[in-house]
Write a protein that holds these residues in place. Structure first.
Motif, PDB file in Angstrom:
ATOM      1  N   ASP A  49       0.848  -1.196   0.000  1.00  0.00           N
ATOM      2  CA  ASP A  49       0.000   0.000   0.000  1.00  0.00           C
ATOM      3  C   ASP A  49       0.882   1.243   0.000  1.00  0.00           C
ATOM      4  O   ASP A  49       1.809   1.361   0.811  1.00  0.00           O
ATOM      5  CB  ASP A  49      -0.904   0.015   1.239  1.00  0.00           C
ATOM      6  CG  ASP A  49      -1.980  -1.056   1.170  1.00  0.00           C
ATOM      7  OD1 ASP A  49      -2.565  -1.222   0.096  1.00  0.00           O
ATOM      8  OD2 ASP A  49      -2.215  -1.724   2.194  1.00  0.00           O
ATOM      9  N   THR A 169     -10.503  -5.386   5.023  1.00  0.00           N
ATOM     10  CA  THR A 169      -9.090  -5.193   5.332  1.00  0.00           C
ATOM     11  C   THR A 169      -8.792  -3.706   5.255  1.00  0.00           C
ATOM     12  O   THR A 169      -8.971  -3.085   4.197  1.00  0.00           O
ATOM     13  CB  THR A 169      -8.179  -5.958   4.356  1.00  0.00           C
ATOM     14  OG1 THR A 169      -8.530  -7.343   4.365  1.00  0.00           O
ATOM     15  CG2 THR A 169      -6.719  -5.807   4.758  1.00  0.00           C
ATOM     16  N   THR A 171      -6.092  -0.474   5.965  1.00  0.00           N
ATOM     17  CA  THR A 171      -4.739   0.022   6.212  1.00  0.00           C
ATOM     18  C   THR A 171      -4.814   1.531   6.431  1.00  0.00           C
ATOM     19  O   THR A 171      -5.410   2.247   5.623  1.00  0.00           O
ATOM     20  CB  THR A 171      -3.797  -0.273   5.035  1.00  0.00           C
ATOM     21  OG1 THR A 171      -3.682  -1.685   4.866  1.00  0.00           O
ATOM     22  CG2 THR A 171      -2.407   0.307   5.288  1.00  0.00           C
ATOM     23  N   THR A 193      -2.492  -2.174   9.820  1.00  0.00           N
ATOM     24  CA  THR A 193      -3.426  -2.938   8.997  1.00  0.00           C
ATOM     25  C   THR A 193      -4.208  -3.892   9.893  1.00  0.00           C
ATOM     26  O   THR A 193      -3.623  -4.554  10.762  1.00  0.00           O
ATOM     27  CB  THR A 193      -2.692  -3.744   7.911  1.00  0.00           C
ATOM     28  OG1 THR A 193      -2.003  -2.841   7.040  1.00  0.00           O
ATOM     29  CG2 THR A 193      -3.667  -4.559   7.080  1.00  0.00           C
ATOM     30  N   GLN A 195      -7.860  -6.616   9.947  1.00  0.00           N
ATOM     31  CA  GLN A 195      -8.867  -7.308   9.140  1.00  0.00           C
ATOM     32  C   GLN A 195      -9.995  -7.809  10.033  1.00  0.00           C
ATOM     33  O   GLN A 195      -9.773  -8.204  11.173  1.00  0.00           O
ATOM     34  CB  GLN A 195      -8.203  -8.490   8.417  1.00  0.00           C
ATOM     35  CG  GLN A 195      -9.054  -9.139   7.348  1.00  0.00           C
ATOM     36  CD  GLN A 195      -8.266 -10.201   6.594  1.00  0.00           C
ATOM     37  OE1 GLN A 195      -8.287 -11.371   6.952  1.00  0.00           O
ATOM     38  NE2 GLN A 195      -7.566  -9.779   5.541  1.00  0.00           N
TER      39      GLN A 195
END
Length: 268
Positions: A49, A169, A171, A193, A195
């Protein structure tokens, strides 16, 4: 074709290296890795990312965010016009059903941005999967020397008519820069991050979008609290425990650093 063991090992090493490098240098580090191992270009770009960039839609004049999820080759698709820049004749676009949901999502998260961030840019993108579909919500907010980038990727499995499965998810990339006379320039940056998977009974795409909105709202709130604890409180604890042999010489600098950290934590 299946990647060779050497390519897999190189990719693993590249990703491990990226995790250890400062987030503010992501683009330079990525460029260096790609230059060293060109075969990893697509794999690395899709796995790492990057700070979000703003681009302007030529058809509507509106700003939108670009990332790997609206990229096709070297072109990026606008969520407003559904066209690629630079133009791409056979670019990948969502189905008509998802395109209508994409338009709706951009309107919804534009309001979300105003409520929670007051300013900035948001973009939402949809794409088809073999089972269900996926979407991403991008948010970028710049205030003075603070930059907040959030990337939310949601996989939606609606094969079961009685319940829809969601996999989110998220970030978050945060960067703060400040300056005072005693210390100079200080930069505090990091990323997190997380999830989560949920199930819910949703009648249609609009109901699914509403549920995704609550998931993202809750996730951003939790990650804000985590960033506060992990980066600000921990850094202040470390500064408070630093000892110097030459206390008279370093006292002013330490006080300046502590004051700077306090200003950054208040202004985040």
């Amino acid at each position: 074709t299946r990647p060779s063991p050497m390519t897999d090992a190189q990719l693993e090493c590249a990703l491990d290296l990226m995790r250890r490098m400062p987030p503010t240098q992501i683009e330079n580090n990525l460029a260096g890795i790609i230059e060293l191992v060109p075969d990893l270009t697509e794999s690395v770009l899709s796995a790492v990312d990057q700070p979000l960039k703003v681009q302007r839609c030529g058809a509507t004049g509106k700003d939108y965010l670009i990332c790997d999820y609206n990229r096709d080759g070297d072109s990026y698709r606008s969520p407003y016009s559904n066209k690629f820049d630079p133009p791409l004749a056979d670019g990948c676009v969502p189905s008509e059903k998802l395109r209508q949901l994409e338009i709706q999502a951009n309107e919804v998260f534009s309001e979300y941005l105003k409520l929670y961030f007051d300013s900035g840019v948001s973009s939402s993108y949809y794409w088809d999967l073999d089972v269900g579909y996926a979407m991403c919500v991008l948010i970028k907010n710049n205030v003075d020397a603070c930059t907040w980038d959030s990337i939310h990727v949601v996989e939606v499995n609606d094969a079961d008519p009685n319940k829809t499965r969601f996999k989110l998810t998220t970030t978050i990339m945060l960067s703060l820069t400040s300056r005072n006379d005693a210390v100079g320039i200080a930069n505090l940056c990091g990323n997190l991050t997380k999830q989560v998977e949920k199930e819910a009974a949703c009648a249609d795409g609009s109901a699914q979008l509403a549920f995704v909105g609550t998931l993202i709202e809750d996730m951003e709130g939790r990650l804000r609290d985590t960033l506060d604890i992990v980066y600000f409180e921990k850094t202040k604890d470390v500064l408070n425990q630093i000892r110097s042999l030459d206390k008279s010489a370093d006292k002013a600098k330490m006080q300046g650093m502590q004051k700077l950290m306090q200003e950054m934590s208040v202004g985040k």
